[in-house]
Design a protein around this motif. Structure first.
Motif, PDB file in Angstrom:
ATOM      1  N   ASP A  68       0.868  -1.171   0.000  1.00 32.69           N
ATOM      2  CA  ASP A  68       0.000   0.000   0.000  1.00 32.69           C
ATOM      3  C   ASP A  68       0.909   1.226   0.000  1.00 32.69           C
ATOM      4  O   ASP A  68       2.021   1.198   0.529  1.00 32.69           O
ATOM      5  CB  ASP A  68      -0.894   0.014   1.232  1.00 32.69           C
ATOM      6  N   ILE A  69       0.434   2.314  -0.591  1.00 31.13           N
ATOM      7  CA  ILE A  69       1.287   3.491  -0.729  1.00 31.13           C
ATOM      8  C   ILE A  69       0.427   4.734  -0.582  1.00 31.13           C
ATOM      9  O   ILE A  69      -0.772   4.719  -0.899  1.00 31.13           O
ATOM     10  CB  ILE A  69       1.996   3.474  -2.110  1.00 31.13           C
ATOM     11  N   GLY A  70       1.020   5.824  -0.060  1.00 29.74           N
ATOM     12  CA  GLY A  70       0.205   7.001   0.141  1.00 29.74           C
ATOM     13  C   GLY A  70       0.991   8.287   0.254  1.00 29.74           C
ATOM     14  O   GLY A  70       2.219   8.296   0.176  1.00 29.74           O
ATOM     15  N   TRP A  71       0.237   9.362   0.454  1.00 24.34           N
ATOM     16  CA  TRP A  71       0.796  10.708   0.607  1.00 24.34           C
ATOM     17  C   TRP A  71       0.203  11.367   1.858  1.00 24.34           C
ATOM     18  O   TRP A  71      -0.991  11.257   2.131  1.00 24.34           O
ATOM     19  CB  TRP A  71       0.440  11.572  -0.609  1.00 24.34           C
ATOM     20  N   TYR A  72       1.072  12.040   2.579  1.00 24.68           N
ATOM     21  CA  TYR A  72       0.696  12.898   3.696  1.00 24.68           C
ATOM     22  C   TYR A  72       1.259  14.284   3.409  1.00 24.68           C
ATOM     23  O   TYR A  72       2.091  14.465   2.525  1.00 24.68           O
ATOM     24  CB  TYR A  72       1.286  12.384   5.015  1.00 24.68           C
ATOM     25  N   ARG A  73       0.821  15.258   4.175  1.00 24.73           N
ATOM     26  CA  ARG A  73       1.404  16.594   4.060  1.00 24.73           C
ATOM     27  C   ARG A  73       1.454  17.260   5.428  1.00 24.73           C
ATOM     28  O   ARG A  73       0.690  16.921   6.322  1.00 24.73           O
ATOM     29  CB  ARG A  73       0.607  17.454   3.084  1.00 24.73           C
ATOM     30  N   LYS A  74       2.372  18.212   5.542  1.00 23.61           N
ATOM     31  CA  LYS A  74       2.490  18.984   6.772  1.00 23.61           C
ATOM     32  C   LYS A  74       2.632  20.444   6.397  1.00 23.61           C
ATOM     33  O   LYS A  74       3.639  20.837   5.777  1.00 23.61           O
ATOM     34  CB  LYS A  74       3.675  18.539   7.625  1.00 23.61           C
ATOM     35  N   ALA A  75       1.637  21.224   6.771  1.00 23.86           N
ATOM     36  CA  ALA A  75       1.663  22.662   6.536  1.00 23.86           C
ATOM     37  C   ALA A  75       2.300  23.356   7.730  1.00 23.86           C
ATOM     38  O   ALA A  75       2.284  22.826   8.845  1.00 23.86           O
ATOM     39  CB  ALA A  75       0.245  23.173   6.320  1.00 23.86           C
ATOM     40  N   PRO A  76       2.845  24.550   7.525  1.00 21.62           N
ATOM     41  CA  PRO A  76       3.459  25.291   8.634  1.00 21.62           C
ATOM     42  C   PRO A  76       2.476  25.503   9.783  1.00 21.62           C
ATOM     43  O   PRO A  76       1.343  25.949   9.572  1.00 21.62           O
ATOM     44  CB  PRO A  76       3.840  26.626   7.993  1.00 21.62           C
ATOM     45  N   GLY A  77       2.889  25.130  10.990  1.00 23.13           N
ATOM     46  CA  GLY A  77       2.052  25.338  12.151  1.00 23.13           C
ATOM     47  C   GLY A  77       0.925  24.345  12.321  1.00 23.13           C
ATOM     48  O   GLY A  77       0.098  24.486  13.231  1.00 23.13           O
ATOM     49  N   LYS A  78       0.882  23.340  11.454  1.00 24.95           N
ATOM     50  CA  LYS A  78      -0.202  22.349  11.539  1.00 24.95           C
ATOM     51  C   LYS A  78       0.371  20.948  11.698  1.00 24.95           C
ATOM     52  O   LYS A  78       1.542  20.703  11.425  1.00 24.95           O
ATOM     53  CB  LYS A  78      -1.077  22.419  10.290  1.00 24.95           C
ATOM     54  N   LYS A  79      -0.485  20.033  12.104  1.00 27.92           N
ATOM     55  CA  LYS A  79      -0.065  18.643  12.237  1.00 27.92           C
ATOM     56  C   LYS A  79       0.006  17.990  10.852  1.00 27.92           C
ATOM     57  O   LYS A  79      -0.667  18.407   9.907  1.00 27.92           O
ATOM     58  CB  LYS A  79      -1.062  17.882  13.109  1.00 27.92           C
TER      59      LYS A  79
ATOM     60  N   VAL B 182       5.229   4.432   2.592  1.00 30.83           N
ATOM     61  CA  VAL B 182       4.904   3.042   2.286  1.00 30.83           C
ATOM     62  C   VAL B 182       4.098   2.457   3.445  1.00 30.83           C
ATOM     63  O   VAL B 182       4.371   2.763   4.606  1.00 30.83           O
ATOM     64  CB  VAL B 182       6.193   2.229   2.075  1.00 30.83           C
ATOM     65  N   ASP B 183       3.144   1.625   3.117  1.00 28.79           N
ATOM     66  CA  ASP B 183       2.320   0.944   4.119  1.00 28.79           C
ATOM     67  C   ASP B 183       1.523   1.923   4.981  1.00 28.79           C
ATOM     68  O   ASP B 183       1.506   1.821   6.213  1.00 28.79           O
ATOM     69  CB  ASP B 183       3.191   0.045   5.012  1.00 28.79           C
TER      70      ASP B 183
ATOM     71  N   TYR C 230      -2.930   4.656  12.992  1.00 32.27           N
ATOM     72  CA  TYR C 230      -1.645   3.990  12.725  1.00 32.27           C
ATOM     73  C   TYR C 230      -0.733   4.904  11.929  1.00 32.27           C
ATOM     74  O   TYR C 230      -1.151   5.494  10.934  1.00 32.27           O
ATOM     75  CB  TYR C 230      -1.887   2.688  11.966  1.00 32.27           C
ATOM     76  N   ILE C 231       0.526   4.991  12.368  1.00 34.71           N
ATOM     77  CA  ILE C 231       1.544   5.774  11.662  1.00 34.71           C
ATOM     78  C   ILE C 231       2.705   4.838  11.318  1.00 34.71           C
ATOM     79  O   ILE C 231       3.279   4.233  12.218  1.00 34.71           O
ATOM     80  CB  ILE C 231       2.061   6.945  12.507  1.00 34.71           C
ATOM     81  N   PRO C 232       3.075   4.700  10.050  1.00 34.03           N
ATOM     82  CA  PRO C 232       4.196   3.836   9.686  1.00 34.03           C
ATOM     83  C   PRO C 232       5.504   4.308  10.311  1.00 34.03           C
ATOM     84  O   PRO C 232       5.651   5.478  10.663  1.00 34.03           O
ATOM     85  CB  PRO C 232       4.240   3.953   8.164  1.00 34.03           C
ATOM     86  N   GLY C 233       6.452   3.390  10.429  1.00 31.82           N
ATOM     87  CA  GLY C 233       7.744   3.710  10.993  1.00 31.82           C
ATOM     88  C   GLY C 233       8.509   4.728  10.155  1.00 31.82           C
ATOM     89  O   GLY C 233       8.259   4.903   8.966  1.00 31.82           O
ATOM     90  N   ASP C 234       9.475   5.376  10.788  1.00 31.13           N
ATOM     91  CA  ASP C 234      10.211   6.459  10.140  1.00 31.13           C
ATOM     92  C   ASP C 234      10.891   6.022   8.848  1.00 31.13           C
ATOM     93  O   ASP C 234      11.044   6.821   7.922  1.00 31.13           O
ATOM     94  CB  ASP C 234      11.257   7.028  11.099  1.00 31.13           C
ATOM     95  N   GLU C 235      11.316   4.758   8.795  1.00 35.58           N
ATOM     96  CA  GLU C 235      12.067   4.280   7.630  1.00 35.58           C
ATOM     97  C   GLU C 235      11.206   4.165   6.388  1.00 35.58           C
ATOM     98  O   GLU C 235      11.728   3.971   5.278  1.00 35.58           O
ATOM     99  CB  GLU C 235      12.706   2.918   7.941  1.00 35.58           C
ATOM    100  N   LEU C 236       9.899   4.284   6.539  1.00 34.16           N
ATOM    101  CA  LEU C 236       8.990   4.119   5.413  1.00 34.16           C
ATOM    102  C   LEU C 236       8.553   5.456   4.800  1.00 34.16           C
ATOM    103  O   LEU C 236       7.705   5.470   3.906  1.00 34.16           O
ATOM    104  CB  LEU C 236       7.756   3.324   5.855  1.00 34.16           C
ATOM    105  N   TRP C 237       9.123   6.523   5.286  1.00 34.97           N
ATOM    106  CA  TRP C 237       8.775   7.859   4.801  1.00 34.97           C
ATOM    107  C   TRP C 237       9.883   8.440   3.926  1.00 34.97           C
ATOM    108  O   TRP C 237      11.063   8.193   4.168  1.00 34.97           O
ATOM    109  CB  TRP C 237       8.561   8.817   5.981  1.00 34.97           C
ATOM    110  N   GLY C 238       9.495   9.257   2.945  1.00 34.58           N
ATOM    111  CA  GLY C 238      10.471  10.026   2.205  1.00 34.58           C
ATOM    112  C   GLY C 238      10.817  11.307   2.935  1.00 34.58           C
ATOM    113  O   GLY C 238      10.273  11.592   4.006  1.00 34.58           O
ATOM    114  N   GLN C 239      11.734  12.070   2.340  1.00 35.37           N
ATOM    115  CA  GLN C 239      12.173  13.313   2.963  1.00 35.37           C
ATOM    116  C   GLN C 239      11.213  14.459   2.704  1.00 35.37           C
ATOM    117  O   GLN C 239      11.285  15.489   3.371  1.00 35.37           O
ATOM    118  CB  GLN C 239      13.565  13.684   2.443  1.00 35.37           C
ATOM    119  N   GLY C 240      10.334  14.292   1.746  1.00 31.11           N
ATOM    120  CA  GLY C 240       9.339  15.321   1.470  1.00 31.11           C
ATOM    121  C   GLY C 240       9.716  16.214   0.307  1.00 31.11           C
ATOM    122  O   GLY C 240      10.893  16.388  -0.020  1.00 31.11           O
TER     123      GLY C 240
END
Length: 125
Positions: free
Chosen positions: A33-44, A98-99, A108-118
């Motif tokens: 499974d694969i996905g996208w998250y985002r983080k805006a300034p001052g937000k979670k 990933v995942d 659920y939040i995947p482990g750090d190793e499964l994230w890109g740098q953004g």
């Protein structure tokens, strides 16, 4: 070792489009499974979109539904996020993961190793 590398961010005017790409290595991508998250300034950090390994399940956050499209090319180990009709509130760092959970409501939040740098997306008004 998993490597997750995003690209495609940039500066765009409101109403414009961008396509983000994410290449994954070190995994059996066509079973992930694969996905996208985002983080805006001052937000979670928030869920944006996710797709199951088969492509049969696709979920979007309500704020992007109808404007963003997630897709994948298993032959290239790559997932895409097509973003149309961008708004200033879409400004954020976008992360490929990933995942991910296949729901914006899952804790659920995947482990750090499964994230890109953004990759940074900035939408001007």
């Amino acid at each position: 070792q998993v490597q997750v590398a995003e690209s495609g961010g940039g500066l765009v005017q409101a109403g414009g489009s961008l396509r983000l790409s994410c290449e994954v290595s070190g995994r059996t991508f066509n079973r992930d499974d694969i996905g996208w998250y985002r983080k805006a300034p001052g937000k979670k950090r928030e869920f944006v979109a996710a797709m199951s390994w088969s492509g049969s399940i696709i979920k979007y956050h309500g704020n992007v539904k109808g404007r963003f499209t997630i897709s994948r090319d298993n032959a290239k180990n790559t997932v895409y996020l097509q973003m149309n009709n961008l708004k200033p509130e879409d400004t954020a760092i976008y992360f490929c993961v990933v995942d991910p959970p296949l729901s914006p409501d899952c804790a659920y939040i995947p482990g750090d190793e499964l994230w890109g740098q953004g990759t940074t997306v900035t939408v001007s008004s």
